[in-house]
Enzyme design. Structure first.
Site, PDB file in Angstrom:
ATOM      1  N   THR A 124       0.651  -1.339   0.151  1.00 36.49           N
ATOM      2  CA  THR A 124      -0.100   0.059   0.061  1.00 36.49           C
ATOM      3  C   THR A 124       0.850   1.188   0.012  1.00 36.49           C
ATOM      4  O   THR A 124       0.411   2.372  -0.679  1.00 36.49           O
ATOM      5  CB  THR A 124      -0.944   0.022   1.228  1.00 36.49           C
ATOM      6  N   ASP A 158       1.552  -6.800  -4.283  1.00 39.72           N
ATOM      7  CA  ASP A 158       0.904  -6.610  -3.221  1.00 39.72           C
ATOM      8  C   ASP A 158       1.520  -7.846  -2.297  1.00 39.72           C
ATOM      9  O   ASP A 158       1.589  -8.996  -2.947  1.00 39.72           O
ATOM     10  CB  ASP A 158      -0.596  -6.856  -3.574  1.00 39.72           C
ATOM     11  N   SER A 159       1.505  -7.633  -1.103  1.00 41.26           N
ATOM     12  CA  SER A 159       2.247  -8.671  -0.286  1.00 41.26           C
ATOM     13  C   SER A 159       1.411  -9.967  -0.161  1.00 41.26           C
ATOM     14  O   SER A 159       2.149 -10.960   0.252  1.00 41.26           O
ATOM     15  CB  SER A 159       2.790  -8.203   0.877  1.00 41.26           C
ATOM     16  N   SER A 160       0.211 -10.047  -0.651  1.00 40.99           N
ATOM     17  CA  SER A 160      -0.370 -11.231  -0.670  1.00 40.99           C
ATOM     18  C   SER A 160       0.040 -12.213  -1.630  1.00 40.99           C
ATOM     19  O   SER A 160      -0.261 -13.462  -1.622  1.00 40.99           O
ATOM     20  CB  SER A 160      -1.834 -11.036  -0.782  1.00 40.99           C
ATOM     21  N   THR A 176       1.898  -4.776   4.022  1.00 39.24           N
ATOM     22  CA  THR A 176       1.579  -5.091   5.549  1.00 39.24           C
ATOM     23  C   THR A 176       1.051  -6.554   5.710  1.00 39.24           C
ATOM     24  O   THR A 176       1.310  -6.981   6.722  1.00 39.24           O
ATOM     25  CB  THR A 176       0.538  -4.205   6.516  1.00 39.24           C
ATOM     26  N   ASP A 177       0.188  -6.895   4.651  1.00 43.36           N
ATOM     27  CA  ASP A 177      -0.489  -8.333   4.880  1.00 43.36           C
ATOM     28  C   ASP A 177       0.383  -9.319   5.242  1.00 43.36           C
ATOM     29  O   ASP A 177       0.074 -10.127   6.134  1.00 43.36           O
ATOM     30  CB  ASP A 177      -1.294  -8.531   3.667  1.00 43.36           C
ATOM     31  N   THR A 234       0.500 -21.775  19.827  1.00 46.49           N
ATOM     32  CA  THR A 234      -0.711 -21.354  20.168  1.00 46.49           C
ATOM     33  C   THR A 234      -1.452 -20.520  19.396  1.00 46.49           C
ATOM     34  O   THR A 234      -0.803 -19.531  18.578  1.00 46.49           O
ATOM     35  CB  THR A 234      -0.621 -20.810  21.635  1.00 46.49           C
ATOM     36  N   GLN A 235      -2.804 -20.515  19.646  1.00 45.13           N
ATOM     37  CA  GLN A 235      -3.433 -19.709  18.350  1.00 45.13           C
ATOM     38  C   GLN A 235      -3.804 -18.166  19.299  1.00 45.13           C
ATOM     39  O   GLN A 235      -3.903 -17.272  18.663  1.00 45.13           O
ATOM     40  CB  GLN A 235      -5.109 -19.926  18.388  1.00 45.13           C
ATOM     41  N   CYS A 236      -3.173 -18.185  20.695  1.00 44.11           N
ATOM     42  CA  CYS A 236      -3.334 -16.802  21.349  1.00 44.11           C
ATOM     43  C   CYS A 236      -2.231 -15.782  20.646  1.00 44.11           C
ATOM     44  O   CYS A 236      -1.072 -16.365  20.416  1.00 44.11           O
ATOM     45  CB  CYS A 236      -3.035 -17.149  22.988  1.00 44.11           C
TER      46      CYS A 236
HETATM   47  N1  ASP Z   1      -2.465  -5.651   0.531  1.00 46.36           N
HETATM   48  C1  ASP Z   1      -1.556  -4.689   0.947  1.00 46.36           C
HETATM   49  C2  ASP Z   1      -0.388  -5.626   0.874  1.00 46.36           C
HETATM   50  O1  ASP Z   1       0.079  -6.145   1.728  1.00 46.36           O
HETATM   51  C3  ASP Z   1      -1.737  -4.190   2.232  1.00 46.36           C
HETATM   52  C4  ASP Z   1      -0.975  -3.295   2.781  1.00 46.36           C
HETATM   53  O2  ASP Z   1       0.277  -2.982   2.030  1.00 46.36           O
HETATM   54  O3  ASP Z   1      -0.856  -2.538   3.733  1.00 46.36           O
HETATM   55  O4  ASP Z   1       0.523  -5.369  -0.115  1.00 46.36           O
END
Ligand code: ASP
Length: 340
Positions: free
Chosen positions: A13, A57-59, A89-90, A275-277
């Site tokens: 982003t 996009d980091s996805s 960020t993803d 852990t999921q926590c």
């Molecule tokens: N979908 C974006 C990514 O991870 C979200 C971000 O950058 O915050 O590339």
């Protein structure tokens, strides 16, 4: 001496613009960071930048993306005093975790940052994140880098990368380091928590580029079906399972469930209990519901995050470790990713 930093822009982003037709955010290449942010000229640092092609996009992060990023750092390691990685960020926590394992004997800062709003938006959080990440990557004490490790800087907080999780999709405060103190807090001053920052070992950087993704994350939930667990554990070629359990490492005691794990373990598959926590640790044996896991040979991950556990498993398998040696390394902190 003027610190020299390499800015590595991978996408996310922070550098996105709105596609005029679809209205969706897409990565936009930036070639000259001084043109993009003239304020950077006020720094007494020499900044150079490289842009990934394609920007992603980091996805869309994959193991080959991690290798590419590690190579950029390796090839520029001697030339620069530190690195700032602009990343979506993803999956930033996965990438920061993975890079911490790939970059063995890292003695220079590799600071990941990004933003929730694109740089071009007036209210962007990207500007502050970027500027502070640069300041941190350049910070020195007695001529030595203050943060010689892979870290994430986001919204006033510097965190060890392999201790983080993205926990909020909207807030500027998007990352959590649930089991490890902040490495620094940023306000009027940048207050470094020097005691908690990894010390340099002054050895030569070794970049581990072999990764093995014969792994899965199996997250437990009440009602998980027998067929789901059995099919997951029977995937051909599967070598490692991150078993996301409840609380302090607890799982159902049903015979079918335990038998499925026993069968997988007997085939040499390593099962790593996390852990999921978002805070606290796996403590196998604290409850009856976890004691059995320990007895059948499930490996405890202490307070490691899921992101770090999957990265560590891919890294260790990629280095060719298996059996007892793999179990030993999974239970030891290699880059400060877990507390015994
Ligand atoms: N979908 C974006 C990514 O991870 C979200 C971000 O950058 O915050 O590339």
């Amino acid at each position: 001496m003027t610190p020299t930093l390499l800015i590595i822009y991978t996408g996310g982003t922070i550098g996105m613009v709105k596609d005029p037709l679809s209205g969706a955010l897409q990565p936009y290449p930036f070639t000259d960071i001084y043109k993009l942010m003239p304020v950077l000229r006020n720094f007494d640092y020499r900044l150079e930048s490289v842009s990934f092609d394609p920007l992603i996009d980091s996805s869309n992060v994959t193991p080959s993306f991690w290798v590419k990023l590690a190579i950029v750092i390796e090839e520029n390691y001697e030339k620069f005093d530190g690195f700032v990685v602009l990343h979506g960020t993803d999956t930033m926590s996965y990438s920061a975790s993975m890079l911490s394992f790939m970059l063995e004997n890292l003695n220079k800062p590799v600071i990941f940052t990004g933003s929730q709003l694109p740089m071009g938006v007036v209210r962007t959080d990207g500007r502050d994140n970027f500027i502070n990440a640069i300041e941190i990557a350049a910070a020195r004490i007695d001529g030595k880098p203050l943060v010689p490790e892979v870290a994430i800087y986001f919204e006033n907080k510097l965190m060890r990368g392999n201790r983080t999780s993205k926990f909020n999709a909207e807030n500027f405060n998007a990352f959590l380091s649930g089991n490890y103190p902040l490495l620094a807090e940023v306000g009027v001053h940048i207050r470094y928590n020097t005691e908690m920052i990894l010390k340099p070992n002054h050895q030569k950087l070794k970049v581990n580029k072999e990764l093995d993704n014969s792994v899965i994350i199996l997250k437990l939930f009440p009602g998980i079906a027998e067929i789901v667990v059995k099919n997951a554990l029977n995937i051909t070629g599967l070598k490692g399972v991150i078993l996301e359990t409840y609380g302090a490492g607890n799982a159902p005691t049903d015979t079918w469930f335990i038998d499925a794990l026993i069968q997988a373990i007997s085939k040499g598959i390593i099962i790593y209990n996390v852990t999921q926590c978002k805070g606290g640790a796996v403590d196998m044996g604290k409850y009856e519901t976890s004691m059995q896991l320990g007895r059948i040979g499930v490996i405890g991950g202490y307070d490691i995050t899921t992101e770090s556990a999957i990265a560590k498993m891919m890294y260790l398998l990629g280095q060719g470790f298996d059996g007892e040696e793999l179990k030993k390394f999974l239970q030891q902190p290699l880059r400060g990713e877990l507390t015994l």
